[in-house]
Design a protein around this motif. Structure first.
Motif, PDB file in Angstrom:
ATOM      1  N   TRP A 144      -1.578  41.229 -44.692  1.00  0.00           N
ATOM      2  CA  TRP A 144      -0.852  40.793 -45.894  1.00  0.00           C
ATOM      3  C   TRP A 144       0.453  41.543 -46.072  1.00  0.00           C
ATOM      4  O   TRP A 144       1.433  40.991 -46.574  1.00  0.00           O
ATOM      5  CB  TRP A 144      -1.733  40.981 -47.130  1.00  0.00           C
ATOM      6  N   PHE A 198       2.050  36.588 -52.055  1.00  0.00           N
ATOM      7  CA  PHE A 198       1.794  35.982 -53.351  1.00  0.00           C
ATOM      8  C   PHE A 198       2.822  34.906 -53.709  1.00  0.00           C
ATOM      9  O   PHE A 198       2.705  34.272 -54.755  1.00  0.00           O
ATOM     10  CB  PHE A 198       1.773  37.069 -54.430  1.00  0.00           C
ATOM     11  N   PHE A 228      -7.527  38.695 -48.521  1.00  0.00           N
ATOM     12  CA  PHE A 228      -6.504  37.932 -47.803  1.00  0.00           C
ATOM     13  C   PHE A 228      -6.308  38.338 -46.352  1.00  0.00           C
ATOM     14  O   PHE A 228      -5.526  37.702 -45.647  1.00  0.00           O
ATOM     15  CB  PHE A 228      -5.163  38.036 -48.539  1.00  0.00           C
ATOM     16  N   THR A 280      -4.490  33.593 -54.983  1.00  0.00           N
ATOM     17  CA  THR A 280      -3.619  34.705 -55.364  1.00  0.00           C
ATOM     18  C   THR A 280      -3.561  34.880 -56.883  1.00  0.00           C
ATOM     19  O   THR A 280      -3.584  36.013 -57.379  1.00  0.00           O
ATOM     20  CB  THR A 280      -2.202  34.515 -54.793  1.00  0.00           C
TER      21      THR A 280
END
Length: 248
Positions: free
Chosen positions: A165, A205, A161, A212
């Motif tokens: 993040w 998320f 990601f 995810t």
């Protein structure tokens, strides 16, 4: 707060109950260190806990005798706070415009929430609402990447990601606010599914980014291979920063 973080800042309401169930609390040593660095004894102190969320830190402050009020901007998190802590007062608001009279607080706290503010506004607001001799305390419960399996997990998340993040901008000293830092390490043992549920309450998320769910499923398989007994010890580093305001 950067524009790209606005959606993430607003995402927690949809998972408020999960957040309250699975996010960790804080070690007692954190609050001892806060009293030491701030010069403010929590018993009887007038405290506002900003970005209170479901009240994880607010509850501890209340339990240590502080006259604490939670401050929470999100409707979902505020509702969960009130459900869990009906005896603790809560007001809707945020750190960029605090709903308090000037000079009315002994201590202003931010647990996992300073990075959702605009420091150019939240810093002066802290100075406005704190009495002379009061203090601003900002802390975060960060994964301890000095522990091998945690470092590996962080690397897998970043590979999937990107490195941004985990949003957690540290407070910087500015006019009238000079921060002293204290680091505390602690850990808790939890079932793997609790660890993954906690991971799933992070904003990355919650905003529906592609992949995810698949990542969390793959992570579950990986962790059960690594820890077949089904539990993990989560290790954290609490980064506490305290700035005292003038002199009483």
């Amino acid at each position: 707060m950067a524009d790209g973080s606005v959606e993430r800042a607003r995402s927690f309401g949809v998972a408020a109950r999960r957040y309250g169930d699975h996010r960790p609390s804080y070690p007692d040593g954190l609050f001892d260190a806060m009293e030491e660095l701030s010069g403010v004894a929590l018993g009887g102190a007038r405290v506002a806990d900003v970005g209170a969320g479901t009240g994880i830190a607010t509850e501890v402050l209340y339990g240590r005798g502080a006259r604490v009020v939670g401050v929470e901007p999100g409707a979902g998190m505020a509702a969960e706070f009130r459900r869990r802590h009906p005896r603790i007062p809560l007001v809707r608001g945020d750190g960029d415009r605090l709903p308090f009279v000037s000079g009315s607080l002994d201590l202003l706290t931010y647990a996992q929430s300073w990075h959702w503010t605009d420091p150019a506004r939240s810093g002066p607001e802290a100075l406005r609402v704190l009495r002379p001799g009061g203090a601003l305390a900002v802390w975060s419960n960060d994964p301890d990447v000095g522990v091998g399996w945690i470092a590996d997990q962080q690397a897998r998340i970043e590979e999937s990601f990107g490195p941004g993040w985990y949003i957690n901008e540290r407070p910087r000293s500015q006019g009238g606010l000079e921060f002293t830092t204290r680091m505390l390490r602690w850990s808790r043992r939890v079932p793997i599914d609790v660890h993954l549920a906690k991971l799933g309450t992070h904003s990355l998320f919650l905003i529906g980014r592609p992949g995810t769910d698949e990542f969390l499923g793959g992570e579950r398989e990986h962790l059960f291979r690594l820890f077949p007994e089904g539990t993990v010890r989560e290790h954290y580093v609490v980064d506490l920063r305290v700035a005292r305001v003038g002199q009483p």
